[in-house]
Design a protein around this motif. Structure first.
Motif, short mmCIF file in Angstrom:
data_model
loop_
_atom_site.label_atom_id
_atom_site.label_comp_id
_atom_site.label_asym_id
_atom_site.label_seq_id
_atom_site.Cartn_x
_atom_site.Cartn_y
_atom_site.Cartn_z
N VAL A 1 26.11 10.94 4.71
CA VAL A 1 25.74 10.52 6.15
C VAL A 1 26.75 10.40 7.42
N LEU A 2 27.45 10.33 6.92
CA LEU A 2 28.92 10.23 7.93
C LEU A 2 29.18 11.76 8.00
N LEU A 3 29.50 12.37 7.25
CA LEU A 3 30.72 13.80 7.15
C LEU A 3 29.86 14.60 7.94
N PRO A 4 28.22 14.86 7.85
CA PRO A 4 27.72 16.17 8.36
C PRO A 4 27.70 16.10 10.46
N ASP A 5 28.93 15.70 10.68
CA ASP A 5 28.25 15.73 12.04
C ASP A 5 29.22 17.65 13.03
N GLU B 1 28.38 21.20 13.97
CA GLU B 1 26.59 20.49 15.68
C GLU B 1 25.51 22.02 14.83
N PHE B 2 25.50 22.27 13.75
CA PHE B 2 24.33 22.96 12.71
C PHE B 2 23.77 21.72 12.65
N PHE B 3 23.94 21.03 12.05
CA PHE B 3 23.33 19.95 11.48
C PHE B 3 22.94 19.01 12.17
N GLU B 4 23.66 18.69 14.22
CA GLU B 4 22.91 18.20 15.14
C GLU B 4 21.59 18.49 15.92
N ARG B 5 20.62 19.95 15.70
CA ARG B 5 19.65 19.96 16.24
C ARG B 5 17.97 19.61 15.01
N SER B 6 17.18 19.39 15.69
CA SER B 6 16.07 19.60 15.32
C SER B 6 16.06 19.84 13.70
N ILE B 7 15.16 19.39 12.59
CA ILE B 7 15.28 20.34 11.30
C ILE B 7 14.56 21.51 11.57
N PHE B 8 14.04 21.98 12.16
CA PHE B 8 12.47 23.04 12.71
C PHE B 8 13.71 23.75 13.51
N GLN B 9 15.15 24.02 13.44
CA GLN B 9 16.03 24.84 14.11
C GLN B 9 16.83 25.35 13.27
N TRP B 10 17.30 24.89 11.97
CA TRP B 10 17.76 24.78 11.12
C TRP B 10 18.19 26.10 10.42
N SER B 11 17.27 26.91 10.34
CA SER B 11 16.40 28.24 9.76
C SER B 11 17.30 29.47 11.14
N THR B 12 17.46 28.77 11.91
CA THR B 12 17.80 29.78 13.25
C THR B 12 19.51 30.21 13.29
N ARG C 1 14.42 14.51 9.63
CA ARG C 1 15.33 14.14 8.85
C ARG C 1 15.26 13.30 8.28
N MET C 2 15.21 11.96 9.28
CA MET C 2 14.99 10.20 8.71
C MET C 2 14.54 9.79 7.22
N ALA C 3 13.00 11.45 7.36
CA ALA C 3 12.35 11.12 6.03
C ALA C 3 12.68 11.90 5.22
N ILE C 4 13.29 12.59 5.35
CA ILE C 4 14.91 13.33 4.01
C ILE C 4 15.58 12.25 3.65
N TYR C 5 16.31 12.25 4.65
CA TYR C 5 17.46 11.08 4.31
C TYR C 5 16.96 9.93 3.80
N THR C 6 15.50 9.22 3.85
CA THR C 6 14.79 7.91 3.45
C THR C 6 15.01 8.41 1.74
N ILE C 7 14.16 9.16 1.78
CA ILE C 7 13.64 9.90 0.22
C ILE C 7 14.91 10.40 -1.21
N VAL C 8 15.43 11.30 -0.54
CA VAL C 8 16.76 10.82 -1.13
C VAL C 8 17.44 10.28 -1.49
N TYR C 9 17.88 8.92 -0.01
CA TYR C 9 18.87 7.81 -0.48
C TYR C 9 17.83 7.17 -1.64
N GLY C 10 17.08 7.14 -1.28
CA GLY C 10 16.08 6.08 -1.54
C GLY C 10 15.98 6.17 -3.41
N PHE C 11 15.87 7.61 -3.24
CA PHE C 11 16.22 7.91 -5.34
C PHE C 11 17.40 7.72 -5.95
N ALA C 12 18.11 8.47 -5.13
CA ALA C 12 19.62 8.59 -5.21
C ALA C 12 20.04 6.39 -5.29
N PHE C 13 19.42 5.73 -4.70
CA PHE C 13 20.03 4.20 -5.01
C PHE C 13 18.82 3.97 -6.02
#
Length: 111
Positions: free
Chosen positions: A45-49, A51-62, A90-102
């Motif tokens: 949550v805190l470390l991935p700041d 610039e690559f991840f600060e874009r929309s998830i649809f732009q991660w492949s470019t 991104r929020m849905a992915i975070y919610t699913i991954v962290y919800g399952f892990a929790f």
């Protein structure tokens, strides 16, 4: 990291949670599992700041353009940090991954 105070307070909070789990369960393995889960949660949550991840998830492949690397934000974006913009996928992915892990962590600690 932009704000080290948030990171330090998160680590202090994690240390308190690890101690409480240790006192409640009397198990070093559960304390270790809590510490590892907490470090992954804080790191995710805190470390991935970057610039690559600060874009929309649809732009991660470019790839990033050189102009964006040199001048990452316009003047309008500097008032509101870009990492706090809400991207629904991104929020849905975070919610699913962290919800399952929790859930898995809670089932391990509570048994």
């Amino acid at each position: 990291m932009v704000n080290d105070a948030i990171f330090r307070s998160s680590l202090a909070g994690l240390a308190a949670v690890v101690v409480l789990v240790g006192l409640y369960t009397q198990s070093f393995k559960k304390m270790l599992a809590t510490y590892i889960f907490g470090m992954f949660a804080i790191g995710g949550v805190l470390l991935p700041d970057w610039e690559f991840f600060e874009r929309s998830i649809f732009q991660w492949s470019t790839p990033l353009s050189m102009d964006r690397k040199r001048f990452p934000r316009s003047v309008a974006d500097q008032t509101t940090p870009i990492r706090f913009k809400m991207y629904p996928i991104r929020m849905a992915i975070y919610t699913i991954v962290y919800g399952f892990a929790f859930y898995k962590w809670w089932m391990y600690v509570s048994n």
